[in-house]
Design an enzyme around this catalytic site. Structure first.
Site, PDB file in Angstrom:
ATOM      1  N   ASP A   1       0.848  -1.199   0.000  1.00  0.00           N
ATOM      2  CA  ASP A   1       0.000   0.000   0.000  1.00  0.00           C
ATOM      3  C   ASP A   1       0.881   1.245   0.000  1.00  0.00           C
ATOM      4  OD1 ASP A   1      -2.128   1.636  -0.060  1.00  0.00           O
ATOM      5  OD2 ASP A   1      -2.959   1.059   1.881  1.00  0.00           O
TER       6      ASP A   1
ATOM      7  N   PRO B   1      -2.213   7.709  14.188  1.00  0.00           N
ATOM      8  CA  PRO B   1      -3.567   7.223  14.465  1.00  0.00           C
ATOM      9  C   PRO B   1      -3.561   6.128  15.526  1.00  0.00           C
ATOM     10  CG  PRO B   1      -2.758   6.299  12.407  1.00  0.00           C
ATOM     11  CD  PRO B   1      -1.694   7.226  12.913  1.00  0.00           C
TER      12      PRO B   1
ATOM     13  N   SER C   1      -6.008   2.971  17.446  1.00  0.00           N
ATOM     14  CA  SER C   1      -6.944   1.996  16.884  1.00  0.00           C
ATOM     15  C   SER C   1      -8.350   2.520  17.182  1.00  0.00           C
ATOM     16  CB  SER C   1      -6.699   0.639  17.519  1.00  0.00           C
ATOM     17  OG  SER C   1      -6.797   0.746  18.911  1.00  0.00           O
TER      18      SER C   1
ATOM     19  N   HIS D   1       4.513   5.104  13.390  1.00  0.00           N
ATOM     20  CA  HIS D   1       3.371   5.430  12.527  1.00  0.00           C
ATOM     21  C   HIS D   1       2.033   5.046  13.144  1.00  0.00           C
ATOM     22  CE1 HIS D   1       2.807   1.241  11.604  1.00  0.00           C
ATOM     23  NE2 HIS D   1       2.028   1.452  10.600  1.00  0.00           N
TER      24      HIS D   1
END
Lengths: 477, 135
Positions: A95, A374, A376, A400
């Site tokens: 990705d 970010p 979860s 990250h």
């Protein structure tokens, strides 16, 4: 800790040359005592194998969210010299430019909290999940422009404002994109997926700023306590996945051609200065641009919905920043006191340039680059900023995200999507996905605690905590 | 049909066993479709794919990657596959149906097929492979 790994600081560990045969530089990683208990030995072996690759500079690195990946560990960072170094699709991942961005809103918490119809409207507006397609198909000319100009293309189409580009890593596009290196297969997958979120760990989340750790930096970033924000996490979709697949195959041949022999087939690579290396870099940059445009299109759809729902202006929702998690880039770093341009691979790691870097948005030069981590589904996300420590030790990189600790098989066995949804609702978090399986798969307990991961990078000095955000509602694939 | 999902922290690991190489590949393809689209899949539309690759591992990776492409671009969900392997050449006939959001949205998108420790093994019981799908 694993036999042979040496502690070099409270949070810093070294994998010495000789840990696996053929290492050219030592490995280095960052970890707390508690995170050590969930460290996979395979991930450290991957870190060591990366250190065997030609032209690697200084260290093979990993951030505290390290776990097993494809070739490189997730959380891995490695820089290669331009003359002797290589480029590897496994150092970027399938990705390409999976990344995350955050925009703020002027909407008060009471207007958003517990508001299910807002989450339902977002779920209807933004295509998510397996088979999710955009409402209109891109023309071949539009796709080429998207791959060439990235987020700038989206802004030129009216899907954003000029300032958004200042607030994207690379200003939202890599100029080295080479669309002729992107296969017809990859392009065909790109036509129908502009503005789609995808599945797995990708999400759009409504969050609220709960805590400010550094008010000067938060001020400069436009963040304040109690502010409702929107975070978007996704990547380059099928176009990027296909580009990785296509070029991995080419690299397999290149390994034989350039007589590169490595312990792991997944580390397939080619010299940076070779037709195969240049083609992959061009295709990767084009895919990265697709991802930046994709996040810009999703931002546009979410902003329009917010503007309509809360009767606010589009311009009242400024972008804080947009970072890439999976990418390789040419960057200038100081190595052993000398400036050197290197190809930095970040695979599940975030660029975290310190104060004074020329690549930081206007007005933030003294602060450092905004970094978005970010959490979860049920846990906090964080805003950090880049530091000189990162420039000195990690080629300007930090963690990250949280990093998985539980397999999907265990998650499905131990957790029910229904229970997870109910539990999150009790905490005031509304979750919407296509299936309960998708929710169980991504439950908070399958990830490392994000608080601990960011605490390590903060304490180790490779980035600095600025703010903590909590989720209010999330849409998933 | 014989495959099972093994624990893997970040991705999806599948182990398949079969009497012949063609059946083994069919099982792995069924696993891929199940991961992405769930178990409610039927037939009706057929597709044929031929590929060439130097070894069994590359043949398997390439056919799976090609199926990811066809399935996404043509919007098809395959129920089963019949696979014939002749040296370095693979011929596959798939039976499937159009993607139906109501029945097929519950799975996880597979981003790529990993070479992660993958090797096709043969013993007196037949063939076995373990393979990781990057999700």
């Amino acid at each position: 800790m694993l036999d042979g790994v040496l502690q070099k600081g409270t949070y810093e560990w070294e994998v010495p040359i000789g840990f696996v045969p053929g290492m050219r530089v030592p490995g280095r990683f960052f970890l707390s005592e508690h995170l050590e208990s969930i460290l996979e030995s395979g991930a450290i072996h991957q870190l060591a194998h990366v250190a065997t690759m030609p032209g690697i500079v200084k260290n093979s690195l990993a951030m505290p969210d390290i776990h097993l990946g494809y070739g490189f560990p997730i959380g891995g960072v490695a820089a290669f010299s331009l003359d002797e170094g290589v480029i590897s699709p496994g150092g970027v991942g399938f990705d390409i430019n999976c990344g995350v961005r955050l925009f703020t809103t002027p909407v008060p918490e009471r207007s958003v909290a517990g508001r299910r119809e807002l989450i339902e409207d977002l779920f209807k507006t933004i295509p998510t999940g397996v088979g999710g397609k955009s409402q209109s198909k891109l023309s071949p000319q539009a796709l080429d422009a998207m791959m060439t100009k990235g987020a700038r293309w989206a802004v030129e189409q009216g899907a954003g404002v000029e300032r958004d580009l200042d607030r994207c890593e690379e200003n939202g596009y890599m100029k080295q994109a080479n669309i002729s290196a992107v296969s017809s297969h990859a392009k065909q997958r790109g036509y129908s997926q502009g503005g789609t979120l995808g599945s797995g760990n990708h999400f759009l989340e409504i969050q609220i700023v709960r805590e400010i750790f550094d008010s000067k930096a938060a001020n400069a970033f436009g963040i304040s306590k109690g502010q409702v924000c929107c975070m978007i996490h996704c990547g380059s979709r099928g176009l990027g996945h296909q580009s990785c697949t296509d070029h991995l195959k080419i690299m397999e041949g290149a390994m034989r051609k350039y007589k590169i022999s490595l312990a792991d087939r997944q580390l397939a690579c080619a010299p940076l200065d070779s037709p195969e290396g240049r083609d992959y870099f061009g295709a990767m940059a084009a895919s990265a641009n697709y991802a930046w445009a994709n996040r810009q299109l999703i931002t546009h759809a979410a902003r329009r919905l917010f503007a309509r729902t809360f009767r606010i202006e589009y311009e009242e929702m400024p972008l804080v920043y947009d970072v890439a998690h999976n990418v390789a880039k040419m960057e200038e770093h100081t190595v052993d006191g000398k400036k050197q341009t290197v190809c930095v691979h970040r695979k599940g790691a975030t660029r975290a340039f310190g104060p004074g870097s020329p690549d930081i948005p206007p007005g933030l030069g003294e602060i450092g680059q905004p970094v978005i981590i970010p959490g979860s589904m049920g846990t906090s996300s964080y805003i950090l900023c880049g530091t000189q420590g990162a420039m000195d030790r990690t080629f300007g990189s930090t963690c990250h995200g949280a990093g998985r600790i539980m397999s999907r098989t265990s998650a499905k066995r131990q957790l029910s999507g229904k229970d997870v949804t109910a539990r999150l609702l009790q905490k005031g978090i509304i979750v919407r996905a296509h299936s309960e399986n998708a929710i169980a798969d991504e439950a908070p307990e399958v990830y490392k605690p994000s608080d601990e991961v960011v605490q390590v990078v903060h304490s180790a000095g490779i980035s600095r905590l600025v703010a903590r955000l909590s989720p209010l509602g999330v849409i998933k694939g | 049909m014989s495959f099972e999902e093994l624990p893997h922290t970040a991705d999806i690991k599948i182990r398949a066993r079969a009497a012949t190489l063609g059946e083994l590949f069919s099982d792995v393809l069924a696993a891929l479709m199940q991961v992405m689209y769930g178990i409610d899949r039927s037939g009706g539309i057929s597709r044929e794919i031929t590929i060439e690759a130097p070894d069994s591992e590359s043949l398997l990776t390439d056919i799976l990657s090609e199926v990811l492409f066809v399935s996404e671009v043509d919007g098809l969900v395959f129920q089963k596959a019949e696979i014939r392997i002749d040296g370095s050449r693979l011929f596959a006939r798939f039976d499937g149906e159009p993607f139906d959001p109501a029945r097929h949205s519950g799975g996880t998108e597979v981003k790529g097929i990993s070479y992660s420790g993958m090797s096709v093994k043969k013993d007196e019981n037949g063939y076995m492979v373990e393979i990781v799908f990057d999700v």
